[in-house]
Design a protein around this motif. Structure first.
Motif, mmCIF file in Angstrom:
data_model
loop_
_atom_site.group_PDB
_atom_site.id
_atom_site.type_symbol
_atom_site.label_atom_id
_atom_site.label_comp_id
_atom_site.label_asym_id
_atom_site.label_seq_id
_atom_site.Cartn_x
_atom_site.Cartn_y
_atom_site.Cartn_z
ATOM 1 N N LEU A 128 0.818 -1.212 0.000
ATOM 2 C CA LEU A 128 0.000 0.000 0.000
ATOM 3 C C LEU A 128 0.849 1.258 0.000
ATOM 4 C CD1 LEU A 128 -2.933 1.187 0.348
ATOM 5 C CD2 LEU A 128 -2.448 1.254 2.805
ATOM 6 N N VAL A 129 2.007 1.221 0.637
ATOM 7 C CA VAL A 129 2.738 2.461 0.875
ATOM 8 C C VAL A 129 4.060 2.543 0.124
ATOM 9 C CG1 VAL A 129 1.683 2.836 3.128
ATOM 10 C CG2 VAL A 129 3.763 1.437 2.958
ATOM 11 N N GLU A 130 4.570 1.428 -0.400
ATOM 12 C CA GLU A 130 5.886 1.446 -1.038
ATOM 13 C C GLU A 130 5.751 1.132 -2.529
ATOM 14 O OE1 GLU A 130 10.364 -0.199 -0.059
ATOM 15 O OE2 GLU A 130 8.639 -1.487 0.395
ATOM 16 N N THR A 131 6.312 2.009 -3.353
ATOM 17 C CA THR A 131 6.324 1.800 -4.805
ATOM 18 C C THR A 131 7.743 2.059 -5.314
ATOM 19 O OG1 THR A 131 5.750 4.101 -5.313
ATOM 20 C CG2 THR A 131 3.920 2.558 -4.998
ATOM 21 N N ARG A 132 7.923 1.901 -6.627
ATOM 22 C CA ARG A 132 9.248 2.119 -7.207
ATOM 23 C C ARG A 132 9.693 3.570 -7.067
ATOM 24 N NH1 ARG A 132 9.026 -1.321 -12.914
ATOM 25 N NH2 ARG A 132 8.878 -3.399 -11.961
ATOM 26 N N ASP A 133 8.738 4.489 -7.158
ATOM 27 C CA ASP A 133 9.102 5.905 -7.103
ATOM 28 C C ASP A 133 8.711 6.552 -5.770
ATOM 29 O OD1 ASP A 133 6.403 5.714 -7.481
ATOM 30 O OD2 ASP A 133 6.298 7.078 -9.193
ATOM 31 N N ARG A 134 8.374 5.740 -4.774
ATOM 32 C CA ARG A 134 7.992 6.310 -3.479
ATOM 33 C C ARG A 134 8.493 5.396 -2.372
ATOM 34 N NH1 ARG A 134 1.816 6.609 -2.897
ATOM 35 N NH2 ARG A 134 2.098 4.394 -2.381
ATOM 36 N N GLY A 135 9.295 5.972 -1.476
ATOM 37 C CA GLY A 135 9.822 5.210 -0.362
ATOM 38 C C GLY A 135 8.747 4.901 0.664
ATOM 39 N N ILE A 136 9.060 3.964 1.566
ATOM 40 C CA ILE A 136 8.043 3.527 2.522
ATOM 41 C C ILE A 136 7.678 4.637 3.513
ATOM 42 C CG2 ILE A 136 9.734 2.513 4.117
ATOM 43 C CD1 ILE A 136 7.632 0.248 4.550
ATOM 44 N N ASP A 137 8.654 5.461 3.926
ATOM 45 C CA ASP A 137 8.342 6.542 4.868
ATOM 46 C C ASP A 137 7.410 7.552 4.230
ATOM 47 O OD1 ASP A 137 9.931 5.345 6.764
ATOM 48 O OD2 ASP A 137 11.721 6.544 6.287
ATOM 49 N N GLU A 138 7.677 7.888 2.960
ATOM 50 C CA GLU A 138 6.816 8.836 2.254
ATOM 51 C C GLU A 138 5.423 8.241 2.079
ATOM 52 O OE1 GLU A 138 6.635 11.150 -2.090
ATOM 53 O OE2 GLU A 138 8.359 9.893 -1.545
ATOM 54 N N LEU A 190 -7.096 3.157 -0.940
ATOM 55 C CA LEU A 190 -6.597 2.427 -2.107
ATOM 56 C C LEU A 190 -6.533 3.333 -3.329
ATOM 57 C CD1 LEU A 190 -8.454 -0.997 -1.736
ATOM 58 C CD2 LEU A 190 -6.110 -0.443 -1.086
ATOM 59 N N PHE A 191 -7.569 4.127 -3.523
ATOM 60 C CA PHE A 191 -7.613 4.997 -4.702
ATOM 61 C C PHE A 191 -6.505 6.051 -4.655
ATOM 62 C CE2 PHE A 191 -9.140 8.868 -6.802
ATOM 63 C CZ PHE A 191 -9.349 8.389 -8.091
ATOM 64 N N GLN A 192 -6.272 6.625 -3.478
ATOM 65 C CA GLN A 192 -5.296 7.700 -3.364
ATOM 66 C C GLN A 192 -3.853 7.180 -3.424
ATOM 67 O OE1 GLN A 192 -5.751 10.994 -3.187
ATOM 68 N NE2 GLN A 192 -7.992 10.927 -3.181
ATOM 69 N N LEU A 193 -3.622 5.987 -2.924
ATOM 70 C CA LEU A 193 -2.242 5.504 -2.805
ATOM 71 C C LEU A 193 -1.829 4.554 -3.913
ATOM 72 C CD1 LEU A 193 -2.084 4.909 1.057
ATOM 73 C CD2 LEU A 193 -1.270 6.875 -0.236
ATOM 74 N N LEU A 194 -2.778 3.861 -4.514
ATOM 75 C CA LEU A 194 -2.453 2.916 -5.581
ATOM 76 C C LEU A 194 -2.858 3.517 -6.921
ATOM 77 C CD1 LEU A 194 -3.683 -0.471 -4.043
ATOM 78 C CD2 LEU A 194 -1.427 0.599 -3.889
ATOM 79 N N HIS A 195 -1.871 3.862 -7.724
ATOM 80 C CA HIS A 195 -2.137 4.404 -9.059
ATOM 81 C C HIS A 195 -1.961 3.273 -10.068
ATOM 82 C CE1 HIS A 195 -2.125 8.366 -7.260
ATOM 83 N NE2 HIS A 195 -0.939 8.095 -6.713
ATOM 84 N N GLY A 196 -3.079 2.589 -10.398
ATOM 85 C CA GLY A 196 -2.987 1.421 -11.245
ATOM 86 C C GLY A 196 -2.702 0.201 -10.394
ATOM 87 N N PRO A 197 -2.519 -0.960 -11.049
ATOM 88 C CA PRO A 197 -2.245 -2.192 -10.292
ATOM 89 C C PRO A 197 -0.976 -2.049 -9.470
ATOM 90 C CG PRO A 197 -2.776 -2.669 -12.584
ATOM 91 C CD PRO A 197 -2.608 -1.198 -12.488
ATOM 92 N N PRO A 198 -0.992 -2.445 -8.206
ATOM 93 C CA PRO A 198 0.199 -2.302 -7.358
ATOM 94 C C PRO A 198 1.287 -3.276 -7.797
ATOM 95 C CG PRO A 198 -1.500 -3.527 -6.205
ATOM 96 C CD PRO A 198 -2.126 -3.039 -7.477
#
Length: 679
Positions: free
Chosen positions: A620-630, A654-662
């Motif tokens: 939910l919180v960690e993506t390739r372009d966003r660190g876990i703290d952010e 989910l809508f705000q944090l997941l942009h497309g399939p996680p």
């Protein structure tokens, strides 16, 4: 003086002078004709001079001793009537050269006689003879067709090779026109070609002409050139004719072979880019249409739960999963207007599957009667424009997956043996990819079934804890993962909330997740300290060979409003107070499960009445372009601004944090806690 006799430029007699002279009964020159001045160097003043003027009188002639060359020439003409031979002559400038003579006698009305002589340099005569001999030999022995046409494009001369090529004799050619004898596919085009050469002097090299022949269509290569014209003659054409049918067929076959290899290379790169059965089938159709066929379909066998063994005595039912065509309607209805197809025993499909090799069949009454059961499909097939089909099996690992059909209209050549081999290569490649996709789908179905069985069918029901939960798979390629969650009723009216994440995807991760979830549920019912529960889970993980897993465990007591929390390397808990403030709890978690050798700690906090707890996994919180703290900060901001119910808040997160399939599996568990009021 008469006009000089000479040839036009380009003929065999070019630059060769022919002298004509007459010798009277006194051996004097009585006629000085064309070319004589050029040959001997004397002008008309030579008339009445002794013929010996033209010879070296100091050299003996070929006759009896003492006979001069000039007298010998005259005597031969008088006594023999016609004589030819060579004599050395002397030019006016004193040079001596050999000369060829033709001498014959003419008798006048008064009975007097004149010896007429024709003369030319011997070297030039030799050249002409050599060239004429070469031309004769060329026409007789040349292995290619040679032809000469007059100005009306009629045969005047040809060799036997060309006659054999046309299938009639040399004599039958003479006087006939080339388009009538050759029987070209385009007579008017050949006529224009010949006229352009004859009238405008445009030479043609290697022009290909398809002709109708008893053995079938042949290809002729024509090289044509205008013939030089002597004075007063009319134009004509010379040419070389070669049958290049075999050569052109070889060139065409080589080009088609290259095209087939290029198609196979493109198809190999295109087919099997995913583990999706329908996508793979569509890639096969796209690779074949329009480069290889006008239409194509891919069908998978519906085994109806039976063993996957083809029985030629049984009907075959298939599911059409991909199709495409470039033909106009109703071809699109033909290939795409049906999902399920049934083929009766004895059909072309059964015949193809019985051999395991591709076959080519015409769309005729036999095919329609044996293979197409529905009359409406027969009508559409006949109206589609398809005249031939190539049917290839999709067989991988010894199992019949299905079949693919390629169709062509009359605008394309019929399918060849080379096409059958190409179809076999394409189908083998596609079958393996389809089987991989099928096996992957089967494994995924098993894993999903396993995961659904292992995840809680229902969560603990408590009047003091309201729960909303979400599970989002990471991507199509990893529908099954190790994320899990639970809500458990604990002794004394308490409620335990737990979220975990096992590293990896697929059946192993799902199995590991199920083991940890069941262990956690069993341990939680006795109400242990959260740190102790995680310690037991760590031991269980190491015994099961689970290398890495995270977990967040909360034990909530509605009677006191207090919560005990322990974390094993998991993202922190978010707590939203009724006034909208959001805090993070356990933001310095312990080590993950499976590592061992490290103690876990319990954190105890008091939750206000109506507080909302957010438990989640890192997807939910960690993506390739966003660190876990952010990501945690972003989740806290969305949670803090939410004023709706839990279900709406879960959707908003989910809508705000997941942009497309996680990129990873995502679990979200929201819980609103209430204090238990004393009676």
């Amino acid at each position: 003086m008469r006009e000089r006799l000479s040839s036009e430029p380009g003929t065999l007699l070019e630059h060769g002078s022919v002298a004509v002279l007459g010798i009277d009964e006194r051996d004097r020159i009585c006629f000085w004709g064309p070319g004589a001045q050029d040959l001997f160097g004397y002008d008309e003043a030579a008339l009445t001079e002794p013929v010996g003027l033209l010879f070296d009188e100091h050299e003996p002639g070929p006759g009896p001793p003492g006979t001069a060359a000039g007298r010998y020439l005259a005597d031969q003409g008088r006594t023999l009537g016609y004589w030819r031979g060579r004599l050395p002559v002397r030019h006016r400038d004193g040079s001596v050269f050999d000369c060829g003579f033709r001498a014959f006698t003419i008798t006048g009305a008064d009975g007097s006689t004149v010896v007429m002589a024709l003369a030319s340099r011997s070297a030039e005569l030799d050249r002409v003879k050599t060239n004429l001999a070469f031309v004769d030999a060329l026409f007789d022995a040349c292995p290619i067709g040679l032809v000469q046409l007059d100005q009306d494009l009629r045969y005047t001369h040809l060799n036997q090779v060309l006659a054999d090529m046309d299938g009639i004799t040399v004599e039958e050619h003479i006087g006939r026109r080339m388009p009538d004898v050759m029987a070209p596919r385009d007579p008017a085009g050949l006529e224009r070609l010949l006229r352009g050469v004859a009238e405008h002097g445009r030479s043609v090299v290697g022009h290909l002409v398809p002709v109708r022949h008893a053995e079938g269509e042949r290809i002729r290569s024509l090289s044509l050139f205008p013939l030089s014209r002597a004075i007063g003659t009319r134009p004509g054409i010379g040419g070389v004719v070669i049958d290049v049918t075999d050569r052109e067929a070889a060139i065409l076959e080589a080009a088609e072979s290259r095209a087939r290899l290029e198609l196979l290379d493109r198809a190999t790169a295109r087919i099997g880019t995913t583990l999706d059965v329908k996508v793979t089938a569509g890639e096969l159709v796209e690779a074949a249409v329009p480069d290889f066929a006008d239409a194509a379909v891919v069908e998978l066998v519906d085994w109806m739960g039976e063993p996957e063994i083809f029985d030629p005595a049984m009907p075959l039912i298939t599911q059409r999963i991909a199709s495409g065509t470039v033909l106009p309607p109703p071809a699109e209805e033909l290939v795409g207007g049906v999902d399920t197809v049934q083929y009766p025993p004895g059909s072309s499909i059964h015949r193809m599957l019985s051999t395991g090799r591709p076959i080519a069949v015409p769309v005729d009454s036999d095919f329609l009667r044996s293979t197409v059961l529905r009359e409406d499909r027969t009508r559409v097939l006949l109206e589609s424009g398809l005249t031939g089909l190539l049917i290839a099996p999709l067989i991988a690992r010894g199992t019949v997956q299905g079949l693919t059909m390629f169709g062509r209209s009359d605008a394309r050549p019929h399918f060849t043996e080379q096409d059958l081999r190409l179809a076999a290569e394409l189908s083998a490649r596609a079958a393996l990819c389809l089987d991989n996709a099928r096996l992957y789908t089967r494994v995924q179905d098993i894993a999903l079934t396993l995961q659904r069985a292992l995840l809680p069918a229902s969560l603990a029901n408590s009047p003091h804890v309201e729960i909303a939960h979400r599970y989002v798979p990471g991507s199509h390629a990893s529908l099954v993962g190790g994320d899990w969650y639970d809500a458990i009723s604990v002794r004394g009216g308490r409620v335990a909330l737990v979220v975990g994440d096992v590293m990896g995807h697929g059946v192993p991760a799902a199995a590991a997740m199920g083991r940890l979830r069941i262990t956690a549920r069993t341990l939680a019912r006795s109400g242990p300290e959260p740190s102790a529960l995680l310690a037991e889970l760590d031991i269980s993980a190491r015994e099961a060979g689970i290398e890495l897993a995270t977990c967040l465990y909360i034990d909530y007591d509605p009677g006191t409003g207090r919560a005990r929390i322990a974390s094993a390397g998991h993202p922190p808990l978010l707590v939203r107070s009724p006034d909208g403030r959001v805090e993070t709890v356990c933001d310095t978690p312990g080590v993950p499960l499976g590592v061992g050798g490290h103690p876990y700690h319990t954190t105890e906090i008091t939750l206000p009445d109506g507080a909302v707890l957010a438990l989640y996994t890192d997807g939910l919180v960690e993506t390739r372009d966003r660190g876990i703290d952010e990501g945690v900060a972003a989740a806290a901001a969305v949670l803090g601004s939410a004023t709706d119910g839990l279900e709406e808040t879960a959707d908003r997160l989910l809508f705000q944090l997941l942009h497309g399939p996680p990129g990873d599996d995502t679990v979200l568990l929201l819980a609103r806690v209430r204090h238990r009021r004393s009676p």
